[in-house]
Motif scaffolding. Structure first.
Motif, PDB file in Angstrom:
ATOM      1  N   LYS A 154       0.824  -1.215   0.000  1.00  0.00           N
ATOM      2  CA  LYS A 154       0.000   0.000   0.000  1.00  0.00           C
ATOM      3  C   LYS A 154       0.861   1.269   0.000  1.00  0.00           C
ATOM      4  N   SER A 155       2.157   1.115   0.251  1.00  0.00           N
ATOM      5  CA  SER A 155       3.066   2.275   0.215  1.00  0.00           C
ATOM      6  C   SER A 155       3.797   2.377  -1.118  1.00  0.00           C
ATOM      7  N   MET A 156       3.508   1.446  -2.045  1.00  0.00           N
ATOM      8  CA  MET A 156       4.260   1.416  -3.306  1.00  0.00           C
ATOM      9  C   MET A 156       3.677   2.332  -4.373  1.00  0.00           C
ATOM     10  N   SER A 157       4.577   2.902  -5.164  1.00  0.00           N
ATOM     11  CA  SER A 157       4.157   3.701  -6.318  1.00  0.00           C
ATOM     12  C   SER A 157       3.742   2.749  -7.448  1.00  0.00           C
ATOM     13  N   ILE A 158       3.129   3.287  -8.495  1.00  0.00           N
ATOM     14  CA  ILE A 158       2.745   2.442  -9.631  1.00  0.00           C
ATOM     15  C   ILE A 158       3.989   1.789 -10.225  1.00  0.00           C
ATOM     16  N   GLU A 190      -4.216   8.476 -10.179  1.00  0.00           N
ATOM     17  CA  GLU A 190      -4.862   7.155 -10.160  1.00  0.00           C
ATOM     18  C   GLU A 190      -5.321   6.760  -8.758  1.00  0.00           C
ATOM     19  N   GLY A 191      -4.988   7.578  -7.760  1.00  0.00           N
ATOM     20  CA  GLY A 191      -5.374   7.261  -6.389  1.00  0.00           C
ATOM     21  C   GLY A 191      -6.488   8.184  -5.919  1.00  0.00           C
ATOM     22  N   TRP A 241      -7.335  -0.095  -7.372  1.00  0.00           N
ATOM     23  CA  TRP A 241      -8.124  -0.777  -6.322  1.00  0.00           C
ATOM     24  C   TRP A 241      -7.690  -0.303  -4.931  1.00  0.00           C
ATOM     25  N   ILE A 242      -6.371  -0.269  -4.743  1.00  0.00           N
ATOM     26  CA  ILE A 242      -5.862   0.057  -3.399  1.00  0.00           C
ATOM     27  C   ILE A 242      -6.118   1.529  -3.049  1.00  0.00           C
ATOM     28  N   HIS A 243      -5.823   2.420  -4.003  1.00  0.00           N
ATOM     29  CA  HIS A 243      -5.857   3.850  -3.666  1.00  0.00           C
ATOM     30  C   HIS A 243      -7.055   4.603  -4.230  1.00  0.00           C
TER      31      HIS A 243
END
Ligand code: SAH
Length: 355
Positions: free
Chosen positions: A11-15, A184-185, A38-40
């Motif tokens: 959840k801390s990762m960039s695309i 995208e988030g 989905w996550i962000h």
């Protein structure tokens, strides 16, 4: 190994980082964007929800990359203005406070950046028991996502003004800022995100160079070094002159107006001379001043000046040509300064276990 050196949780990762992860898993690169949204974008809290991802990939990720989620342990809702205070438990049991507030311009969430704090400001409840640990980018995001899930409301503004010193958790803060403003988030506008700092000068310069146009708030609280050192230990490291130079660099690099936060403490920093000193600092920077009558913390023994005195202080500043507002008191029926909800909860737990 420090937190910064460890590979970030999913959840801390960039695309871009998700792309590498998909590559490692033998999945096509376009899955990275799907996963990210989905996550962000949709703030999913389990892989089971991600219905357009292959079941096998979801199972693998659930095993190798568990999603960090914040568990709600306490929620208080003000009957006066709809302010809500949340206490969340992170995966390792750490407790974190966040606040949801309604304003005319939209809903705002105040998040914590650390569990506890090591800055030692004398009026603040968050620092009473020192620093437990810094929060990851995902744990900062989760405070917002969990509030979105719990309230069903929208959020247009975020302030990093809860527990902790954000510039003492620099790498994770930057990750968080990039993720929360990512198209995208959640795609918050950069100018709708505010970071408040007690003034860690080198990191103010670093922040100025990040290419992020977020709002920077400086917790000034005193107009002279002598007075500031009495209430804020960080003032021993960085004198006001250096703080002002760093604010100027931030303003020049980002074009964003700086905010000075000034907690008014009776007989400590609330004289007319203090107001004049403060105006002198604010004017060259065109800084906006936010006055906060200090929130009394049981363990601290400070009190705030009365309303008439606060208004007179404001007037004095205005007479000297500065832009000033008084922080609106929200949720006064669920009173609690930064860190108080958590402290009360921890105290109550301690009492339960000793009884
Ligand atoms: N560490 C950061 C952000 C967290 S505190 C900082 O220092 O800016 C957010 C703001 O609340 C800071 O301006 C802080 O000085 C102020 N604050 C802390 N305790 C307070 C209290 N009891 N009453 C009023 N303001 C307080």
């Amino acid at each position: 190994m420090s937190i910064e050196e460890m590979s970030p949780d999913i959840k801390s990762m960039s695309i871009e980082e998700l792309r590498h992860l998909m590559e490692d898993k033998g999945a096509p690169a376009f899955r990275a964007k799907q996963l990210f949204s989905w996550i962000h974008g949709r703030q999913a809290c389990s892989y089971a929800e991600m219905s357009d991802l292959p079941a096998k990939l979801r199972e693998e990720l659930a095993a190798s990359h568990p999603l960090v989620t914040a568990k709600l342990v306490d929620r208080q809702i003000s009957r006066l203005d709809g302010t809500q205070k949340f206490l969340f438990e992170m995966p390792d049991g750490c407790l974190v406070e966040s606040v949801f507030m309604r304003y005319r311009f939209g809903n705002s969430v105040c998040i914590s950046s650390q569990v506890g704090c090591r800055m030692g400001c004398s009026f603040c409840a968050s620092t009473l028991h020192g620093l437990v640990r810094s929060l990851s980018a995902s744990e900062m995001l989760e405070q917002i996502y969990a509030i979105l899930r719990t309230t069903g409301e929208s959020v247009s503004h975020v302030v990093v003004m809860g527990m902790g010193e954000p510039l003492d958790n620099y790498e994770n803060l930057i990750r968080f800022l990039r993720l929360v403003t990512c198209p995208e988030g959640m795609h918050l506008s950069q100018r709708s995100v505010t970071v408040s700092t007690c003034g860690i000068v080198p990191n103010m310069y670093r922040l100025a160079r990040e290419g992020l146009r977020i709002t920077l708030a400086l917790s000034l609280h005193a107009a002279t070094d002598t007075r500031r050192r009495q209430i804020m230990p960080i003032a021993n490291r960085y004198p006001i002159r250096e703080l002002m130079e760093a604010c100027r660099a931030y303003f020049d690099a980002t074009g964003r107006q700086i905010t000075f936060e000034y907690s008014l403490i009776r007989d400590v920093n609330d004289s007319a001379a203090d107001a004049r000193g403060l105006a002198k600092l604010a004017r060259p920077l065109q800084a906006h001043i936010n006055l906060i009558p200090v929130n009394p913390v049981r363990e601290r023994g400070f009190s705030h000046p009365d309303n008439a005195h606060v208004r007179a202080f404001k007037k004095e500043l205005e007479n000297h040509g500065v832009n000033v507002s008084i922080r609106r008191a929200l949720g006064t029926d669920i009173e609690g300064a930064c860190g108080q909800l958590r402290n009360r909860y921890v105290d109550a737990k301690r009492q339960q276990t000793t009884q």
